[in-house]
Design an enzyme around this catalytic site. Structure first.
Site, PDB file in Angstrom:
ATOM      1  N   SER A 145       0.776  -1.069  -0.043  1.00 45.50           N
ATOM      2  CA  SER A 145       0.092   0.059  -0.079  1.00 45.50           C
ATOM      3  C   SER A 145       0.793   1.352  -0.060  1.00 45.50           C
ATOM      4  O   SER A 145       1.710   1.344  -0.937  1.00 45.50           O
ATOM      5  CB  SER A 145      -0.980   0.038   1.267  1.00 45.50           C
ATOM      6  OG  SER A 145      -2.280   0.936   0.818  1.00 45.50           O
ATOM      7  N   ASP A 221     -10.070  -5.809  -3.155  1.00 44.90           N
ATOM      8  CA  ASP A 221      -9.527  -4.707  -2.243  1.00 44.90           C
ATOM      9  C   ASP A 221     -10.427  -3.502  -2.302  1.00 44.90           C
ATOM     10  O   ASP A 221     -10.896  -3.105  -3.289  1.00 44.90           O
ATOM     11  CB  ASP A 221      -7.817  -4.409  -2.838  1.00 44.90           C
ATOM     12  CG  ASP A 221      -7.263  -3.321  -2.002  1.00 44.90           C
ATOM     13  OD1 ASP A 221      -7.695  -2.576  -1.371  1.00 44.90           O
ATOM     14  OD2 ASP A 221      -6.085  -3.500  -2.192  1.00 44.90           O
ATOM     15  N   HIS A 254      -7.249  -6.136   1.187  1.00 46.90           N
ATOM     16  CA  HIS A 254      -6.163  -5.431   1.281  1.00 46.90           C
ATOM     17  C   HIS A 254      -5.625  -5.670   2.424  1.00 46.90           C
ATOM     18  O   HIS A 254      -4.455  -5.359   3.093  1.00 46.90           O
ATOM     19  CB  HIS A 254      -6.676  -3.926   1.480  1.00 46.90           C
ATOM     20  CG  HIS A 254      -5.630  -2.830   1.161  1.00 46.90           C
ATOM     21  ND1 HIS A 254      -4.809  -2.517   0.020  1.00 46.90           N
ATOM     22  CD2 HIS A 254      -4.921  -1.909   2.068  1.00 46.90           C
ATOM     23  CE1 HIS A 254      -4.096  -1.471   0.173  1.00 46.90           C
ATOM     24  NE2 HIS A 254      -4.007  -1.334   1.413  1.00 46.90           N
TER      25      HIS A 254
END
EC number: 3.1.2.12
Lengths: 278, 278
Positions: A145, A221, A254
């Site tokens: 990320s 995600d 995620h």
């Protein structure tokens, strides 16, 4: 350097260390896993950059990467995601200030005193690692990320320093998405031309990259469409003639459940690159 | 039953569910990992019992067990360690009350209204699991510390229900160590003769066990001499002629770094037992 934790794990050793950082102007912690092989020979290093809200603990505890690091003889280094402490500027939001350093060198007040994570990750921390641990001087980088963004810009800006780069669900175009725009405005100011050198899509267009880049991205995600937009990086790599292996992973989100599922393949990818003859 | 989480992980699915427990008189949560193989065939179940202060999340997040569960086609069930909620008795100490159910059926006030974790783990939860998930009816059990004690007493009291049992750093003699004595006095009262049926060393002497028991114990475990005392279980199993495989693991401590290192071997042990022909 002060040792805060030392745990036996997968035949190796999972440590946490604390040190005074010059470029960040504060005390910093990092996790480091030393594989058993490092008792007999010097080993390459994989730096892992975590995402928003994380510190040095998240990846250590949740990714299950030590097993693969021991198998491949990789030293794993897991820094914090920002400067920390009472004297360090902060913000109430989870996506700015402490825990959200975005791996840039801040130019704006009140951030510029401490928020130089790029300098820390690319120069100060590797120097410390290579002088205090049994490394062979070789290194690669990966992250998740915000940390995927960090890994990409470090490798793109210094391809000679990293044998390989990979990322999980990275922010590939921070200048074009809300998380990045908010952070860059705070850390780098209103002049958006200063943002470009911290944006993987912009960097790859200008500088290219001499090796294949591995990215895993879950299709479930929750930040895919709003903050991550991997297609922008596909377009940029395509224009630059850069070898990108973007793997869309159906149903994965995620979380660290996603990372733990594919971290073994990423570590095999880095181990392979780090073993190449010069 | 209400689903709280659903995460793709190692080709399978890591869920968290919530349900009203009759025997505990409160709402309970459990984690369950469903391997990919369960889409095609009914799979056996491994129950994991966690230790003091844990809930259903710790093992899910830190052990890295999903990889092995998917490889072996095991459904993993991870319950909480006690009843929970505002109406449930509690204590300020970490080792009594919520988060510290000790897997017994309490007979003393104020605990007996809710603290029936043994009943929950051996009867209510398995009934729920086998009716709601694609199991083949077979099950085994494992756990850590207080949960290792729980796994051992469940299997010793009901050897016909569990194909195999293993433990990490279990409390093997709760009637002889401070953690167990404190909890048993609160939950079971001052008459220590009532404690014996919840003590693995006592149970194995009386009932024996028809299969090999696997235990891993780190030698750098901070609770080894005060609370765990594995030699007491060695003596008891020896007297009862029970096959015990106690593996002392040098330098490992009481943490999830220890569990994550050896959980793969425990799951292979359980998978092997669960695959045997009847």
């Amino acid at each position: 350097m002060q040792q805060l934790e030392r745990k036996k794990c997968f035949n190796g050793r999972q440590d946490v260390w604390q040190h005074a950082s010059e470029v960040l102007n504060c005390t910093m912690r990092f996790g480091v896993f030393i594989p058993e092989r490092a008792q007999h020979e010097r080993c390459p290093v994989l730096f892992w950059l975590s995402g928003l809200t994380c510190n040095e603990q998240n990846f250590m505890l949740k990714a299950g990467a030590q097993r693969y690091a021991d198998e491949h003889g990789l030293i794993l280094v897991m820094p914090d995601t920002s400067p920390r402490g009472d004297g360090v500027a902060d913000d109430a939001a989870y996506n700015l200030g402490q825990g959200a350093g975005f791996y840039v060198n801040a130019t704006q007040s009140p951030w510029r005193t401490h928020f130089n994570m790029y300098e820390y990750i690319v120069h100060e921390l590797p120097a410390l690692i290579h002088s205090h641990f049994p490394t062979n001087g070789r290194q690669s980088i990966s992250g998740h990320s915000m940390g995927g963004h960090g890994a990409l810009i470090c490798a793109l800006k210094h391809p000679e320093r990293y044998f390989s780069v990979s990322a999980f669900a990275p922010i590939v175009a921070p200048t074009q998405v809300p998380w990045g725009q908010k952070a860059f405005q705070a850390y780098l100011g209103d002049d958006t031309s200063a943002w470009r050198e911290w944006d993987a899509c912009e960097l790859v267009k200008i500088k290219g990259f001499p090796r294949a880049i591995l990215i895993d991205q879950g299709t479930a995600d929750e930040f895919l469409d709003s903050q991550l937009k991997p297609s922008l990086f596909v377009t940029a790599c395509q224009a630059a003639g850069v070898a990108l292996n973007l793997r869309l992973q159906p149903e994965y989100d995620h979380s660290y459940y996603f990372i733990s599922t594919f971290i073994g393949e990423h570590m095999a990818f880095h181990a392979h690159a780090l073993r190449q003859m010069n």
